[in-house]
Design an enzyme around this catalytic site. Structure first.
Site, PDB file in Angstrom:
ATOM      1  N   SER A 186       4.779-115.806 -13.224  1.00 18.32           N
ATOM      2  CA  SER A 186       5.103-114.487 -13.758  1.00 18.32           C
ATOM      3  C   SER A 186       6.171-113.738 -12.977  1.00 18.32           C
ATOM      4  CB  SER A 186       3.827-113.635 -13.820  1.00 18.32           C
ATOM      5  OG  SER A 186       3.256-113.504 -12.524  1.00 18.32           O
ATOM      6  N   HIS A 214       1.114-115.397 -19.522  1.00 15.99           N
ATOM      7  CA  HIS A 214       2.477-115.018 -19.909  1.00 15.99           C
ATOM      8  C   HIS A 214       3.077-115.986 -20.929  1.00 15.99           C
ATOM      9  CE1 HIS A 214       3.013-111.703 -17.023  1.00 15.99           C
ATOM     10  NE2 HIS A 214       2.187-112.400 -16.256  1.00 15.99           N
ATOM     11  N   LYS A 245      -1.707-108.811 -22.710  1.00 18.80           N
ATOM     12  CA  LYS A 245      -0.243-108.887 -22.631  1.00 18.80           C
ATOM     13  C   LYS A 245       0.318-109.031 -24.046  1.00 18.80           C
ATOM     14  CE  LYS A 245       0.150-110.343 -17.835  1.00 18.80           C
ATOM     15  NZ  LYS A 245      -1.216-110.046 -17.399  1.00 18.80           N
TER      16      LYS A 245
END
Length: 398
Positions: A186, A214, A245
């Protein structure tokens, strides 16, 4: 009562952080999370540092699903899962995640940090070995610390070093070996060589875990994640991920994989057994997100296109951009104090992006980590690039 000496110690430590230009000050946002945000002082700025990859954090369908769930399912469960905290809604989401990822079963957690924290001590004992990538997320590191397995660390995304560590684990007499890696690192926007990790795992009889926070929702042809990107859909052992996310940006996490592991986690994983169930509005909104992603790759296609455009445009400015083929596009500055000054300059020029420095990233690798969203317009990306160039020239970076 706090001793005066302890209070003085805390004050001195905070003063040292501030004097070094490294004090983390939280900016107050007075709007929803989107490609632009309104700050408390009334300014509207382009948001280039959120994990809102698909732009769904305030999408009308997601918000409506959360609102509707309040009348049907209530606000919170006030309990853990095995007591009286499991609604049919939670099982629907677990089944939906399993189908989306191509796994046998899924278990929900309050966050992916909890999912990683509750994983390793359950599946590994002192006679086993865990082989961890050197740039793994803090939650993996903390989870590994909680287990009693022998620990080996390999250089980031380095398959030769991974193989050497697998051999060392065998030489140490490890019963079971588990390789753990981020799907995407990340801080750098680097995609793990998950296919090669699996090849080595097969060669040495190891299990593979990857954290895909991610990636889920947009990486791969259908947005299934790093494993789809690497040609491993339907072939993975174990993955952890987040709902906080790309998948709506709220909270909640999960572990997904082989049914027997998931069953054992339900029996022994401490963050699962001792934490309240995810709130029903988050579960309902997450279900709506998965339905949207199954119906179309529109959002995933847009964020990939935006990331490609931003990376290519920034490459011609003189800045060093880390990573490849991912919306995480870190602008490397090196100096920690400079990253904070640069962030302030960006804000002056209408761009919200935060400087990252040690211990979040290694010493000497401070950066502005930009994160591109499907919600960004081409005009906003151009304005962001212009702001970077202006700040870079003002501070002598380019």
């Amino acid at each position: 009562m706090f001793p005066d000496s302890f209070v003085s110690h805390l004050q001195q430590t905070l003063a040292e952080i501030d004097h070094a230009g490294l004090y983390k000050r939280e900016r107050l946002i007075d709007s929803t999370q989107n490609s632009t945000v309104r700050l408390k002082d009334g300014r509207t700025v382009i948001n280039m540092c959120a994990n809102n990859y698909l732009g769904l954090a305030d999408h009308p369908k997601v918000v409506e699903a959360a609102k509707a769930s309040l009348d049907r399912w209530g606000f919170g469960m006030a309990s853990v899962r095995f007591i009286c905290g499991t609604q049919t809604l939670h099982k629907q989401l677990e089944e939906k995640i399993s189908a989306f990822l191509g796994t046998e079963d899924t278990i929900l957690y309050p966050s992916c940090f909890d999912a990683n924290g509750g994983l390793f001590e359950v599946v590994l004992g002192p006679e086993d070995a865990v082989i961890s990538d050197s740039l793994n997320h803090a939650s993996i590191i903390d989870g590994v610390r909680l287990c009693k397995a022998k620990r080996f660390r390999y250089a980031n995304n380095d398959m030769a070093d991974l193989e050497a560590k697998l051999q060392e684990a065998d030489a140490a007499g490890a019963r079971f070996k588990l390789i753990t890696t981020d799907g995407v690192f990340s801080m750098d926007g680097i995609i793990a060589q998950l296919d090669k990790v699996h090849e080595l795992a097969a060669k040495y009889g190891a299990i593979v875990h990857f954290d895909d926070c991610h990636s889920t929702g947009f990486l791969g042809e259908r947005g299934r994640g790093t494993h789809e990107h690497c040609g491993l859909f339907g072939k993975i052992d174990l993955t952890t991920g987040t709902l906080g996310k790309a998948l709506g940006g709220a909270s909640g996490g999960y572990t997904s994989g082989k049914k027997e592991i998931i069953d054992l986690l339900r029996q022994r994983s401490r963050p699962y057994l001792f934490s309240n169930t995810i709130a029903p509005p988050i579960v309902a909104a997450s279900l709506a997100v998965f339905e949207m992603l199954e119906a179309s790759t529109e959002f995933a296609d847009k964020v990939k296109d935006n990331a490609r455009y931003f990376r290519e445009a920034m490459a011609s400015t003189g800045f060093t951009i880390a990573g490849k083929d991912h919306p995480i596009s870190p602008v490397i500055l090196g100096d920690a104090a400079l990253s904070q000054k640069f962030s302030e300059k960006l804000l002056e020029n209408g761009v919200y992006a935060v400087g990252f420095f040690y211990p979040v990233v290694p010493q000497g690798t401070a950066r502005i980590r930009t994160q591109i969203s499907a919600a960004h317009t081409r005009e906003q990306l151009d304005q962001g690039i212009e702001a970077f160039v202006k700040a870079g020239k003002d501070l002598g970076v380019i």
